[in-house]
Scaffold this motif. Structure first.
Motif, mmCIF file in Angstrom:
data_model
loop_
_atom_site.group_PDB
_atom_site.id
_atom_site.type_symbol
_atom_site.label_atom_id
_atom_site.label_comp_id
_atom_site.label_asym_id
_atom_site.label_seq_id
_atom_site.Cartn_x
_atom_site.Cartn_y
_atom_site.Cartn_z
ATOM 1 N N GLU A 632 52.294 113.416 33.572
ATOM 2 C CA GLU A 632 52.417 112.205 34.373
ATOM 3 C C GLU A 632 51.604 111.080 33.744
ATOM 4 O OE1 GLU A 632 52.187 112.926 38.798
ATOM 5 O OE2 GLU A 632 51.415 114.843 38.067
ATOM 6 N N ALA A 633 52.160 109.893 33.771
ATOM 7 C CA ALA A 633 51.447 108.693 33.318
ATOM 8 C C ALA A 633 51.698 107.590 34.337
ATOM 9 C CB ALA A 633 51.936 108.256 31.936
ATOM 10 N N THR A 634 50.623 106.927 34.762
ATOM 11 C CA THR A 634 50.727 105.897 35.805
ATOM 12 C C THR A 634 49.876 104.697 35.428
ATOM 13 O OG1 THR A 634 51.030 107.597 37.507
ATOM 14 C CG2 THR A 634 50.408 105.393 38.242
ATOM 15 N N TRP A 635 50.459 103.534 35.545
ATOM 16 C CA TRP A 635 49.737 102.264 35.379
ATOM 17 C C TRP A 635 49.491 101.679 36.760
ATOM 18 C CZ3 TRP A 635 51.903 97.741 37.264
ATOM 19 C CH2 TRP A 635 51.189 96.554 36.990
ATOM 20 N N PHE A 636 48.316 101.084 36.974
ATOM 21 C CA PHE A 636 48.012 100.482 38.265
ATOM 22 C C PHE A 636 47.309 99.147 38.077
ATOM 23 C CE2 PHE A 636 44.449 103.234 37.164
ATOM 24 C CZ PHE A 636 43.350 102.423 37.369
ATOM 25 N N ASP A 637 47.445 98.279 39.060
ATOM 26 C CA ASP A 637 46.823 96.959 39.058
ATOM 27 C C ASP A 637 46.402 96.636 40.489
ATOM 28 O OD1 ASP A 637 46.374 94.106 39.174
ATOM 29 O OD2 ASP A 637 47.408 93.941 37.253
ATOM 30 N N ASN A 638 45.095 96.529 40.708
ATOM 31 C CA ASN A 638 44.551 96.291 42.048
ATOM 32 C C ASN A 638 43.749 94.999 42.086
ATOM 33 O OD1 ASN A 638 45.565 98.848 42.625
ATOM 34 N ND2 ASN A 638 43.575 99.856 42.420
ATOM 35 N N ARG A 639 43.775 94.369 43.225
ATOM 36 C CA ARG A 639 43.004 93.149 43.441
ATOM 37 C C ARG A 639 42.367 93.231 44.832
ATOM 38 N NH1 ARG A 639 43.102 88.361 40.626
ATOM 39 N NH2 ARG A 639 42.462 86.462 41.701
ATOM 40 N N PHE A 640 41.053 93.018 44.889
ATOM 41 C CA PHE A 640 40.306 93.115 46.138
ATOM 42 C C PHE A 640 39.649 91.758 46.429
ATOM 43 C CE2 PHE A 640 40.083 97.161 43.808
ATOM 44 C CZ PHE A 640 40.773 97.981 44.678
ATOM 45 N N ARG A 641 39.895 91.224 47.604
ATOM 46 C CA ARG A 641 39.343 89.907 47.936
ATOM 47 C C ARG A 641 38.721 89.910 49.326
ATOM 48 N NH1 ARG A 641 42.996 86.682 51.015
ATOM 49 N NH2 ARG A 641 45.057 87.646 51.260
ATOM 50 N N ASN A 642 38.026 88.813 49.625
ATOM 51 C CA ASN A 642 37.300 88.672 50.899
ATOM 52 C C ASN A 642 36.186 89.700 51.047
ATOM 53 O OD1 ASN A 642 38.920 86.542 51.591
ATOM 54 N ND2 ASN A 642 39.994 87.580 53.246
ATOM 55 N N LEU A 643 35.606 90.142 49.917
ATOM 56 C CA LEU A 643 34.522 91.112 49.997
ATOM 57 C C LEU A 643 33.368 90.531 50.798
ATOM 58 C CD1 LEU A 643 36.264 92.192 47.601
ATOM 59 C CD2 LEU A 643 34.133 93.030 46.612
ATOM 60 N N ILE A 644 32.775 91.363 51.638
ATOM 61 C CA ILE A 644 31.728 90.913 52.562
ATOM 62 C C ILE A 644 30.355 91.236 51.993
ATOM 63 C CG2 ILE A 644 30.763 91.177 54.876
ATOM 64 C CD1 ILE A 644 33.573 91.918 55.833
ATOM 65 N N SER A 645 29.478 90.223 52.007
ATOM 66 C CA SER A 645 28.098 90.416 51.579
ATOM 67 C C SER A 645 27.243 89.334 52.237
ATOM 68 C CB SER A 645 27.976 90.343 50.058
ATOM 69 O OG SER A 645 26.672 90.663 49.634
ATOM 70 N N THR A 646 25.924 89.469 52.078
ATOM 71 C CA THR A 646 25.017 88.480 52.680
ATOM 72 C C THR A 646 24.840 87.283 51.757
ATOM 73 O OG1 THR A 646 23.113 89.671 51.758
ATOM 74 C CG2 THR A 646 23.749 90.169 54.033
ATOM 75 N N ARG A 647 24.597 86.125 52.387
ATOM 76 C CA ARG A 647 24.265 84.886 51.675
ATOM 77 C C ARG A 647 23.071 84.254 52.387
ATOM 78 N NH1 ARG A 647 29.114 80.991 51.058
ATOM 79 N NH2 ARG A 647 29.510 82.308 49.220
ATOM 80 N N THR A 648 22.099 83.804 51.608
ATOM 81 C CA THR A 648 20.888 83.205 52.185
ATOM 82 C C THR A 648 21.241 81.922 52.923
ATOM 83 O OG1 THR A 648 19.540 84.137 50.422
ATOM 84 C CG2 THR A 648 18.591 82.317 51.680
ATOM 85 N N THR A 649 20.775 81.847 54.161
ATOM 86 C CA THR A 649 21.035 80.656 54.975
ATOM 87 C C THR A 649 19.794 79.790 55.134
ATOM 88 O OG1 THR A 649 20.608 81.956 56.975
ATOM 89 C CG2 THR A 649 22.904 81.765 56.252
ATOM 90 N N ASN A 650 18.588 80.360 54.892
ATOM 91 C CA ASN A 650 17.340 79.604 54.994
ATOM 92 C C ASN A 650 16.370 80.142 53.943
ATOM 93 O OD1 ASN A 650 14.870 78.417 55.654
ATOM 94 N ND2 ASN A 650 15.345 78.402 57.855
ATOM 95 N N PRO A 651 16.282 79.484 52.776
ATOM 96 C CA PRO A 651 15.406 79.984 51.706
ATOM 97 C C PRO A 651 13.941 80.059 52.125
ATOM 98 C CG PRO A 651 16.927 78.336 50.870
ATOM 99 C CD PRO A 651 17.049 78.299 52.349
ATOM 100 N N ALA A 652 13.517 79.211 53.023
ATOM 101 C CA ALA A 652 12.106 79.198 53.411
ATOM 102 C C ALA A 652 11.725 80.449 54.193
ATOM 103 C CB ALA A 652 11.804 77.949 54.226
ATOM 104 N N THR A 653 12.644 80.947 55.028
ATOM 105 C CA THR A 653 12.343 82.125 55.861
ATOM 106 C C THR A 653 13.086 83.376 55.395
ATOM 107 O OG1 THR A 653 14.149 81.548 57.377
ATOM 108 C CG2 THR A 653 11.963 80.644 57.856
ATOM 109 N N PHE A 654 13.868 83.251 54.301
ATOM 110 C CA PHE A 654 14.642 84.357 53.737
ATOM 111 C C PHE A 654 15.715 84.865 54.701
ATOM 112 C CE2 PHE A 654 10.394 84.599 51.785
ATOM 113 C CZ PHE A 654 10.736 84.424 50.455
ATOM 114 N N GLU A 655 16.136 84.039 55.623
ATOM 115 C CA GLU A 655 17.201 84.446 56.532
ATOM 116 C C GLU A 655 18.538 84.449 55.794
ATOM 117 O OE1 GLU A 655 17.385 82.352 60.213
ATOM 118 O OE2 GLU A 655 15.215 82.381 60.518
ATOM 119 N N SER A 656 19.405 85.372 56.193
ATOM 120 C CA SER A 656 20.721 85.477 55.560
ATOM 121 C C SER A 656 21.739 85.957 56.581
ATOM 122 C CB SER A 656 20.681 86.426 54.366
ATOM 123 O OG SER A 656 20.383 87.740 54.784
ATOM 124 N N GLN A 657 23.014 85.789 56.247
ATOM 125 C CA GLN A 657 24.099 86.182 57.131
ATOM 126 C C GLN A 657 25.262 86.701 56.289
ATOM 127 O OE1 GLN A 657 25.583 83.055 59.683
ATOM 128 N NE2 GLN A 657 26.424 84.487 61.177
#
Length: 810
Positions: A632-657
């Protein structure tokens, strides 16, 4: 079975094909609910024998009726009525031909293609056998013969005027076909679903004798397993470049994932399992959230109807103070069947405070209700405790931290088939998961160092004590309607389903004295059409998901299989050539933490969109050398989007969401081969090439997660090989895994940093000697070459480990 998933009829390496049946002539309706037995025709509805599988099998479909028997859809159409009457008149002189298709051991063969041929080879009628291998059609009252064929078997022919019912035996090919229930939510031959499927049968489980499911999955093309050190450590599955939370995990149709897709394979054992299926590619069109890159299904053992009570017990011990033992029993009593198993594993592992203790209890039971319904129950519970010493390759172990998990799942399914063309299933299940992660003693500071590298500052320990309680209610209804099954139109199966998931969670920080409750209800509706002809199979499915977190999403999927070349009669040098392709969309809901966390340092976001995938694949399967080799031989092509992670919202207090901020892609190829050059020898292997890239990073400032980098901890090259041999009382198995280099991080601030994990390979061996027909001596050797490696960086894997034991049957 505890959920809607149907059961394949045959275990082990026997061909397991989805049943279909019907009239070979559109104008002739076969007698309703007919069953053939020893030359007489009796109503199947009251005959319990319709559920008998092969003696060696332990799983089979819950269907009791010959599905797909031809019936016309009642439409208000004058043309349809006239056509029916005209066809019936023209066939008045036809004889009825009925019979059974079996393999050379007597096991019935569903979905064999059966044709009536005249003396010149002209086709007179054709159909597919039903789930019990039965067929019935009308053939002209003239000299004719009946031919039956099925991929993975040699064709056979008998005369139409032979003693009725006919019994057609097909010789089993060295490389047989298998049936899967995961790819379409119905039984279907693996070669006809259009997606890449790997099946580990009961024979595979017996040969490999692998305690943990994760180690078995290493023998899957496109799959990568990463475990933090020894058994018991956090264990993640990555498929074709997807994240570890992109795999839907099922037990007999019951979802096992935490809300949001997370699943830790650390303690999932192979005990009391009959088979395991992994379908690669996005499958959200059938399963909704989490099925972004694959679906992994575990199927519990089931006693064969009529089987006398019996079972086995085993115990083994060896290196690292390892002890493993367990037992299982199965049997039937009239309309009841049962299967129960219990096992335990205890090992000290290699590092201080890394001991692993696990206990698993599982069972299944069923009862036949009349002749057209079945009620099945399934349950499984597991308790795990292991120490968590941390990255001991870089510094001192944490001597008091530990992780505990206790989970349980139970479900019930009512399966009803009132007519050959209609089947319905209703199920309910509840899964409960309790997790505790604790470190109450702050160990002394240390400075990480490794191989001449050293961190510029000390690392300090911190105390924590968290407890998560998760519950998932799952209810499902599925209806399968056979629209047609004859030579002119092929076989058409329509599946309609509705699923509900009620997710409940409580996240506790015991040191802070806080608790965060969370609740989410999700509903999905599914429609699928399977169209089957002798050389073409088309599958189209779609799902509309209503999720309490992200709203409504629609996800389609399609697949096609084309038999480009038929090997013909006998053991042809060049056998069947199958081309397949599929494409689909996937979705994954946010985790409970991502949606509901109250912490200012990783605050939940109720407005998160679902993570999404788009997967495409195309491949070829070629059988050669008289079905002794399949490539068997198989070719595949995947794309993943909208990955969820934190982003800093207040650098002074290190808060993130949490936000949707990531985009990745992964494409590549899989090669797999399965060979049986001799009856006593079997070898299979696979290789995967993965070209992955971070397009939009969730952490652009990170060296290892920057745009353009390979995906984290997903090797570019990987492969496996598995060889088995048996002769007389001796059986042996040798399996190897190769993992190429991949992007990793020491996470210890070493200078200079380690940013890549080197390649490694391991070999495992199994040997058994049957002292008597019911007693065998067992020997297992893991990491035969005594390789010294980390998995991942900072977590030393076990070196050579030897276990010796005994298994007794009763």
């Amino acid at each position: 079975m505890g959920s809607w998933m149907p059961r394949p009829k045959y275990g082990h390496d026997r061909t397991m094909l989805r049943k279909t049946a019907g009239s070979g002539n559109p104008a002739i309706l076969p007698p309703r609910y007919a069953q053939f037995d020893a030359g007489k025709t009796t109503p199947w509805r009251g005959d319990p024998r319709v559920r008998k599988p092969d003696p060696g099998g332990v799983l089979f479909s819950a269907r009791a009726t010959p599905e797909g028997a031809h019936m016309h859809v009642r439409l208000p159409s004058t043309l349809l009525i006239l056509s029916f009457l005209a066809g019936g008149a023209s066939s008045a002189a036809a004889r009825e031909v009925a019979g059974l298709v079996v393999d050379d051991s007597g096991r019935t063969l569903p979905r064999a293609h059966v044709r009536a041929l005249d003396s010149s080879g002209r086709e007179l009628a054709a159909m597919f056998t039903d789930e019990a291998g039965r067929f019935r059609f009308a053939a002209p009252d003239e000299d004719c013969r009946v031919e039956a064929s099925l991929t993975g078997f040699g064709p056979a022919t008998v005369r139409c005027d032979a003693a009725q019912p006919l019994r057609i035996a097909l010789a089993v090919a060295p490389i047989q076909e298998t049936v899967v229930v995961t790819a379409t939510r119905t039984e279907a031959p693996a070669g006809q679903v259009g997606a890449s499927v790997t099946v580990f049968t009961a024979d595979d489980l017996e040969r490999r004798r692998v305690p943990l499911v994760a180690d078995l999955l290493r023998g899957t093309p496109g799959a990568a397993i990463v475990r933090t050190g020894a058994p018991g450590g956090v264990t993640s599955l990555f498929v074709r470049g997807g994240e570890s939370s992109y795999n839907k995990v099922l037990l007999d149709g019951i979802p096992l994932n935490e809300p949001g897709g997370t699943f830790n394979f650390s303690s999932l054992t192979t005990d009391n399992l009959d088979r395991l299926e992994i379908v690669r590619g996005a499958q959200s069109a059938l399963f909704g959230s989490d099925a972004m890159a694959s679906v992994v299904q575990l199927i519990t053992k089931r006693a064969a109807p009529g089987a006398r009570p019996g079972g086995s017990a085993w115990i083994e011990g060896g290196t690292y103070a390892t002890v493993r033992g367990g037992g299982q029993v199965a049997g039937t009593s009239g309309p009841f069947d049962y299967s129960f198993g219990a096992s335990g594993l205890s090992t000290d592992n290699r590092e201080p405070n890394s001991a692993f203790r696990d206990a698993t209890i599982s069972g299944a039971a069923g009862v036949v209700l009349g002749g057209s319904a079945t009620l099945r129950l399934v349950g499984r519970t597991q308790r795990q405790h292991n120490g968590t010493p941390g990255q001991t390759a870089f510094g001192r172990p944490d001597l008091d931290a530990f992780f505990e998990q206790h989970d349980g799942v139970g479900g019930a399914t009512l399966d009803h088939q009132p007519t050959p063309a209609f089947r319905e299933r209703a199920s309910y299940s509840l899964s409960i998961l309790h997790q505790q992660s604790t470190n109450l003693v702050a160990d002394p500071p240390y400075t990480p160092q490794f191989d001449g590298r050293i961190a510029p500052f000390q690392f300090t320990d911190f105390r924590f004590d968290s407890f998560n309680a998760l519950r998932r209610h799952h209810a499902s209804y599925q209806a399968d309607v056979r629209l047609a099954n004859d030579a002119a139109r092929g076989s058409h199966l329509l599946t309609l389903a509705a699923d509900w998931d009620g997710e409940r969670a409580t996240l506790q920080d015991r040191l802070a004295g806080t608790a965060t409750p969370a609740s989410r209800d999700n509903v999905g509706v599914v429609a699928q059409h399977q169209a089957i002809w002798p050389r073409v199979v088309l599958t189209a499915s779609g799902r509309v998901e209503r999720n309490a977190s992200f709203g409504t999403a629609a996800v389609p999927r399609g697949a096609v299989v084309v038999v480009a070349h038929e090997g013909g009669a006998g053991r042809a040098a060049i056998g069947d050539t199958r081309l397949h392709a599929s494409a689909g969309l996937g979705i994954k809901e946010p985790t409970v933490l991502q949606s509901f966390s109250p912490s200012p340092f990783f605050r939940g976001n109720p407005d998160l969109e679902p993570e999404r995938s788009r997967t495409v694949e195309a491949g070829i399967e070629q059988r050669v050398a008289g079905d002794r080799l399949r490539i068997e031989a198989t070719w595949f092509d995947n794309r993943f989007r909208n990955l969820i992670s934190t982003r800093t919202t207040n650098p002074a207090t290190f808060e993130s969401q949490f936000f949707n901020i990531g985009l990745t892609r992964a494409r590549g190829a899989e090669l797999a081969a399965d060979a049986a050059p001799a009856a006593a020898f079997r070898i299979r292997g696979g290789y995967t090439f993965l070209d992955s890239q971070i397009v939009d990073s969730t952490s652009p400032s990170s060296v290892v997660l920057a745009p353009g980098k390979w995906l984290f901890r997903r090797p570019r090259h990987s492969g496996f090989v598995d060889a088995s041999w048996s002769r007389g009382p001796v059986a042996a198995n040798l399996s190897g895994v190769f993992v190429g280099r991949f992007v990793d991080s020491d996470f210890a601030s070493l200078q200079p940093p380690i940013l890549e994990h080197p390649s490694y390979s391991t070999w495992d061996a199994r040997v058994s000697y049957a002292v008597t027909p019911r007693a065998a001596i067992l020997m297992s050797i893991d990491n035969v070459a005594n390789a010294d490696y980390m998995e991942p960086l900072g977590y030393p894997a076990l070196k050579r480990a030897v276990r010796i034991g005994l298994r007794i049957g009763f």
